[in-house]
Design a protein around this motif. Sequence first.
Motif, PDB file in Angstrom:
ATOM      1  N   GLY A 107       0.812  -1.213   0.000  1.00 23.66           N
ATOM      2  CA  GLY A 107       0.000   0.000   0.000  1.00 23.66           C
ATOM      3  C   GLY A 107       0.841   1.257   0.000  1.00 23.66           C
ATOM      4  O   GLY A 107       0.549   2.232  -0.712  1.00 23.66           O
ATOM      5  N   ALA A 108       1.912   1.262   0.805  1.00 20.55           N
ATOM      6  CA  ALA A 108       2.799   2.420   0.854  1.00 20.55           C
ATOM      7  C   ALA A 108       3.529   2.621  -0.471  1.00 20.55           C
ATOM      8  O   ALA A 108       3.676   3.757  -0.944  1.00 20.55           O
ATOM      9  CB  ALA A 108       3.808   2.251   1.996  1.00 20.55           C
ATOM     10  N   ILE A 109       3.981   1.536  -1.079  1.00 20.04           N
ATOM     11  CA  ILE A 109       4.679   1.641  -2.368  1.00 20.04           C
ATOM     12  C   ILE A 109       3.749   2.207  -3.432  1.00 20.04           C
ATOM     13  O   ILE A 109       4.135   3.081  -4.227  1.00 20.04           O
ATOM     14  CB  ILE A 109       5.208   0.265  -2.804  1.00 20.04           C
ATOM     15  N   ILE A 110       2.527   1.730  -3.466  1.00 20.17           N
ATOM     16  CA  ILE A 110       1.560   2.228  -4.447  1.00 20.17           C
ATOM     17  C   ILE A 110       1.276   3.708  -4.214  1.00 20.17           C
ATOM     18  O   ILE A 110       1.102   4.483  -5.156  1.00 20.17           O
ATOM     19  CB  ILE A 110       0.269   1.383  -4.384  1.00 20.17           C
ATOM     20  N   GLY A 111       1.253   4.120  -2.951  1.00 18.34           N
ATOM     21  CA  GLY A 111       1.076   5.531  -2.650  1.00 18.34           C
ATOM     22  C   GLY A 111       2.210   6.380  -3.203  1.00 18.34           C
ATOM     23  O   GLY A 111       1.984   7.442  -3.798  1.00 18.34           O
ATOM     24  N   LEU A 116       2.434  10.475  -4.037  1.00 15.12           N
ATOM     25  CA  LEU A 116       2.218  10.967  -2.683  1.00 15.12           C
ATOM     26  C   LEU A 116       3.538  11.007  -1.912  1.00 15.12           C
ATOM     27  O   LEU A 116       4.493  10.301  -2.246  1.00 15.12           O
ATOM     28  CB  LEU A 116       1.222  10.078  -1.951  1.00 15.12           C
ATOM     29  N   GLY A 117       3.572  11.826  -0.858  1.00 13.26           N
ATOM     30  CA  GLY A 117       4.749  11.910  -0.007  1.00 13.26           C
ATOM     31  C   GLY A 117       4.806  10.772   0.990  1.00 13.26           C
ATOM     32  O   GLY A 117       3.954   9.874   0.991  1.00 13.26           O
ATOM     33  N   ALA A 164       7.521   3.371   2.783  1.00 14.97           N
ATOM     34  CA  ALA A 164       7.380   4.647   2.089  1.00 14.97           C
ATOM     35  C   ALA A 164       8.720   5.369   1.981  1.00 14.97           C
ATOM     36  O   ALA A 164       9.051   5.949   0.936  1.00 14.97           O
ATOM     37  CB  ALA A 164       6.357   5.528   2.807  1.00 14.97           C
ATOM     38  N   VAL A 165       9.510   5.322   3.044  1.00 16.97           N
ATOM     39  CA  VAL A 165      10.834   5.965   3.018  1.00 16.97           C
ATOM     40  C   VAL A 165      11.745   5.264   2.013  1.00 16.97           C
ATOM     41  O   VAL A 165      12.434   5.908   1.222  1.00 16.97           O
ATOM     42  CB  VAL A 165      11.465   5.943   4.425  1.00 16.97           C
ATOM     43  N   VAL A 166      11.727   3.938   2.029  1.00 15.64           N
ATOM     44  CA  VAL A 166      12.570   3.176   1.093  1.00 15.64           C
ATOM     45  C   VAL A 166      12.186   3.487  -0.349  1.00 15.64           C
ATOM     46  O   VAL A 166      13.050   3.709  -1.211  1.00 15.64           O
ATOM     47  CB  VAL A 166      12.443   1.661   1.365  1.00 15.64           C
ATOM     48  N   ALA A 167      10.876   3.522  -0.625  1.00 16.90           N
ATOM     49  CA  ALA A 167      10.415   3.787  -1.986  1.00 16.90           C
ATOM     50  C   ALA A 167      10.733   5.212  -2.412  1.00 16.90           C
ATOM     51  O   ALA A 167      11.154   5.458  -3.555  1.00 16.90           O
ATOM     52  CB  ALA A 167       8.912   3.546  -2.079  1.00 16.90           C
TER      53      ALA A 167
END
Length: 204
Positions: A107-111, A116-117, A164-167
Amino acid sequence: MTQAAISTLEHVGIFIFAMSGALVAVRLGLDVFGIAVLALITGLGGGVARDVLIGDNPPVAFESWGYLLSALAAAAVVFTSSGRIGRRERPILVLDAIGLSLFCVTGAIIGVDAGLGVLPSSLLGLVTAVGGGIMRDVLSNRVPIIFEGDLYAVPALVGSVGAAVVATQEWPSFLFVVASGTCLAWRLAAMFRGWSAPRARGTI
Protein backbone atom coordinates in the motif's frame (compact mmCIF):
# COMPACT_ATOMS: atom_id res chain seq x y z
CA MET A 1 10.36 -2.55 -6.64
CA THR A 2 9.01 -3.63 -10.02
CA GLN A 3 5.31 -3.69 -10.85
CA ALA A 4 5.49 -7.46 -11.25
CA ALA A 5 6.92 -7.85 -7.74
CA ILE A 6 4.22 -5.59 -6.27
CA SER A 7 1.53 -7.58 -8.07
CA THR A 8 2.95 -10.85 -6.76
CA LEU A 9 2.97 -9.54 -3.18
CA GLU A 10 -0.59 -8.30 -3.64
CA HIS A 11 -1.73 -11.75 -4.76
CA VAL A 12 0.00 -13.42 -1.82
CA GLY A 13 -1.44 -10.88 0.61
CA ILE A 14 -4.94 -11.28 -0.83
CA PHE A 15 -4.72 -15.06 -0.56
CA ILE A 16 -3.54 -14.96 3.05
CA PHE A 17 -6.00 -12.30 4.19
CA ALA A 18 -8.82 -14.10 2.38
CA MET A 19 -7.95 -17.30 4.25
CA SER A 20 -8.31 -15.45 7.55
CA GLY A 21 -11.72 -14.17 6.47
CA ALA A 22 -12.83 -17.63 5.38
CA LEU A 23 -11.67 -19.10 8.69
CA VAL A 24 -13.78 -16.56 10.59
CA ALA A 25 -16.75 -17.58 8.44
CA VAL A 26 -16.17 -21.25 9.30
CA ARG A 27 -16.04 -20.43 13.01
CA LEU A 28 -19.38 -18.65 12.64
CA GLY A 29 -20.90 -21.69 10.95
CA LEU A 30 -21.58 -19.89 7.65
CA ASP A 31 -22.29 -21.78 4.44
CA VAL A 32 -20.08 -21.88 1.37
CA PHE A 33 -21.47 -18.56 0.08
CA GLY A 34 -20.78 -16.85 3.40
CA ILE A 35 -17.24 -18.24 3.43
CA ALA A 36 -16.63 -16.90 -0.08
CA VAL A 37 -18.06 -13.46 0.75
CA LEU A 38 -15.97 -13.00 3.90
CA ALA A 39 -12.89 -14.22 2.04
CA LEU A 40 -13.45 -11.73 -0.78
CA ILE A 41 -14.13 -8.81 1.54
CA THR A 42 -11.14 -9.54 3.76
CA GLY A 43 -8.75 -10.14 0.90
CA LEU A 44 -9.83 -7.28 -1.33
CA GLY A 45 -11.34 -4.69 1.03
CA GLY A 46 -8.16 -2.86 1.98
CA GLY A 47 -6.94 -2.64 -1.61
CA VAL A 48 -10.29 -1.37 -2.85
CA ALA A 49 -10.34 1.33 -0.14
CA ARG A 50 -6.78 2.31 -1.10
CA ASP A 51 -7.59 2.61 -4.81
CA VAL A 52 -10.71 4.68 -4.14
CA LEU A 53 -8.70 7.08 -1.95
CA ILE A 54 -6.09 7.70 -4.65
CA GLY A 55 -8.70 7.97 -7.41
CA ASP A 56 -7.70 4.76 -9.17
CA ASN A 57 -11.17 3.85 -10.41
CA PRO A 58 -12.39 1.28 -10.96
CA PRO A 59 -10.22 -0.40 -8.30
CA VAL A 60 -7.65 -2.88 -9.58
CA ALA A 61 -9.49 -5.72 -7.83
CA PHE A 62 -12.45 -5.14 -10.15
CA GLU A 63 -10.34 -5.03 -13.30
CA SER A 64 -8.24 -8.14 -12.78
CA TRP A 65 -9.77 -11.57 -12.43
CA GLY A 66 -6.52 -12.70 -10.85
CA TYR A 67 -7.23 -10.87 -7.60
CA LEU A 68 -10.74 -12.30 -7.36
CA LEU A 69 -9.46 -15.78 -8.12
CA SER A 70 -6.77 -15.52 -5.45
CA ALA A 71 -9.41 -14.72 -2.82
CA LEU A 72 -11.77 -17.45 -4.05
CA ALA A 73 -8.92 -19.98 -4.10
CA ALA A 74 -8.23 -19.17 -0.45
CA ALA A 75 -11.91 -19.68 0.36
CA ALA A 76 -11.82 -23.06 -1.40
CA VAL A 77 -8.74 -24.15 0.55
CA VAL A 78 -10.37 -23.27 3.86
CA PHE A 79 -13.69 -24.84 2.89
CA THR A 80 -12.07 -28.17 2.00
CA SER A 81 -9.84 -28.25 5.09
CA SER A 82 -12.08 -26.57 7.64
CA GLY A 83 -12.32 -29.69 9.75
CA ARG A 84 -8.61 -29.44 10.57
CA ILE A 85 -8.07 -25.71 10.96
CA GLY A 86 -11.38 -23.93 10.75
CA ARG A 87 -12.23 -23.68 14.42
CA ARG A 88 -8.88 -22.62 15.80
CA GLU A 89 -8.21 -18.99 16.62
CA ARG A 90 -4.43 -19.02 16.24
CA PRO A 91 -4.35 -19.74 12.47
CA ILE A 92 -6.66 -16.78 11.91
CA LEU A 93 -4.46 -14.43 13.91
CA VAL A 94 -1.20 -15.63 12.35
CA LEU A 95 -2.56 -15.37 8.80
CA ASP A 96 -3.95 -11.95 9.62
CA ALA A 97 -0.51 -10.83 10.84
CA ILE A 98 1.18 -12.06 7.65
CA GLY A 99 -1.38 -10.29 5.48
CA LEU A 100 -0.94 -7.15 7.56
CA SER A 101 2.82 -7.15 7.01
CA LEU A 102 2.49 -7.60 3.25
CA PHE A 103 -0.24 -5.06 2.63
CA CYS A 104 1.30 -2.27 4.71
CA VAL A 105 4.29 -2.40 2.37
CA THR A 106 2.47 -2.74 -0.95
CA GLY A 107 0.00 0.00 0.00
CA ALA A 108 2.80 2.42 0.85
CA ILE A 109 4.68 1.64 -2.37
CA ILE A 110 1.56 2.23 -4.45
CA GLY A 111 1.08 5.53 -2.65
CA VAL A 112 4.60 6.64 -3.55
CA ASP A 113 4.08 5.50 -7.15
CA ALA A 114 0.92 7.63 -7.23
CA GLY A 115 3.01 10.70 -6.40
CA LEU A 116 2.22 10.97 -2.68
CA GLY A 117 4.75 11.91 -0.01
CA VAL A 118 6.01 9.74 2.82
CA LEU A 119 3.24 10.57 5.32
CA PRO A 120 0.21 10.12 3.03
CA SER A 121 1.80 7.01 1.50
CA SER A 122 2.30 5.61 5.01
CA LEU A 123 -1.34 6.25 5.87
CA LEU A 124 -2.38 4.65 2.59
CA GLY A 125 -0.34 1.58 3.52
CA LEU A 126 -2.11 1.49 6.88
CA VAL A 127 -5.53 1.66 5.21
CA THR A 128 -4.54 -1.14 2.84
CA ALA A 129 -3.34 -3.28 5.73
CA VAL A 130 -6.25 -2.87 8.13
CA GLY A 131 -9.19 -2.14 5.82
CA GLY A 132 -10.10 -5.71 4.91
CA GLY A 133 -9.80 -6.94 8.50
CA ILE A 134 -12.06 -4.17 9.78
CA MET A 135 -14.71 -5.02 7.17
CA ARG A 136 -14.44 -8.71 8.05
CA ASP A 137 -14.88 -8.10 11.76
CA VAL A 138 -17.77 -5.66 11.34
CA LEU A 139 -19.66 -8.06 9.07
CA SER A 140 -19.07 -10.94 11.48
CA ASN A 141 -20.32 -8.84 14.43
CA ARG A 142 -16.95 -8.71 16.17
CA VAL A 143 -15.10 -5.74 17.57
CA PRO A 144 -12.39 -5.06 14.97
CA ILE A 145 -8.95 -6.15 16.14
CA ILE A 146 -7.65 -2.62 15.58
CA PHE A 147 -9.95 -1.35 18.37
CA GLU A 148 -9.39 -4.12 20.93
CA GLY A 149 -6.19 -2.70 22.37
CA ASP A 150 -3.86 -5.21 20.73
CA LEU A 151 -0.80 -3.76 19.01
CA TYR A 152 -2.14 -4.06 15.48
CA ALA A 153 -2.27 -0.71 13.73
CA VAL A 154 1.03 0.50 15.21
CA PRO A 155 3.16 -2.29 13.67
CA ALA A 156 1.38 -1.78 10.36
CA LEU A 157 2.05 1.95 10.46
CA VAL A 158 5.72 1.40 11.27
CA GLY A 159 6.02 -1.02 8.36
CA SER A 160 4.24 1.45 6.09
CA VAL A 161 6.52 4.33 7.08
CA GLY A 162 9.59 2.18 6.47
CA ALA A 163 8.34 1.10 3.05
CA ALA A 164 7.38 4.65 2.09
CA VAL A 165 10.83 5.96 3.02
CA VAL A 166 12.57 3.18 1.09
CA ALA A 167 10.42 3.79 -1.99
CA THR A 168 10.82 7.56 -1.83
CA GLN A 169 14.60 7.40 -1.43
CA GLU A 170 14.90 4.56 -3.96
CA TRP A 171 16.94 2.48 -1.55
CA PRO A 172 17.64 -1.24 -2.22
CA SER A 173 14.53 -3.40 -2.50
CA PHE A 174 15.59 -5.81 0.24
CA LEU A 175 14.75 -3.06 2.73
CA PHE A 176 11.09 -3.59 1.89
CA VAL A 177 11.53 -7.07 3.36
CA VAL A 178 12.95 -5.45 6.50
CA ALA A 179 9.91 -3.15 6.75
CA SER A 180 7.49 -6.03 6.27
CA GLY A 181 9.43 -8.26 8.66
CA THR A 182 9.43 -5.57 11.34
CA CYS A 183 5.65 -5.30 11.14
CA LEU A 184 5.23 -9.08 11.23
CA ALA A 185 7.66 -9.66 14.10
CA TRP A 186 6.11 -6.88 16.19
CA ARG A 187 2.57 -8.08 15.57
CA LEU A 188 3.39 -11.73 16.37
CA ALA A 189 5.30 -10.72 19.50
CA ALA A 190 2.31 -8.64 20.64
CA MET A 191 -0.01 -11.60 20.06
CA PHE A 192 2.02 -14.20 21.88
CA ARG A 193 3.35 -11.99 24.67
CA GLY A 194 0.13 -10.13 25.32
CA TRP A 195 1.43 -6.67 24.49
CA SER A 196 -1.29 -4.07 24.12
CA ALA A 197 -1.77 -0.37 23.51
CA PRO A 198 -2.43 1.92 26.50
CA ARG A 199 -6.05 2.23 27.58
CA ALA A 200 -7.86 5.06 29.35
CA ARG A 201 -7.96 4.66 33.11
CA GLY A 202 -11.28 4.21 34.82
CA THR A 203 -14.69 3.88 33.25
CA ILE A 204 -17.39 6.29 32.19
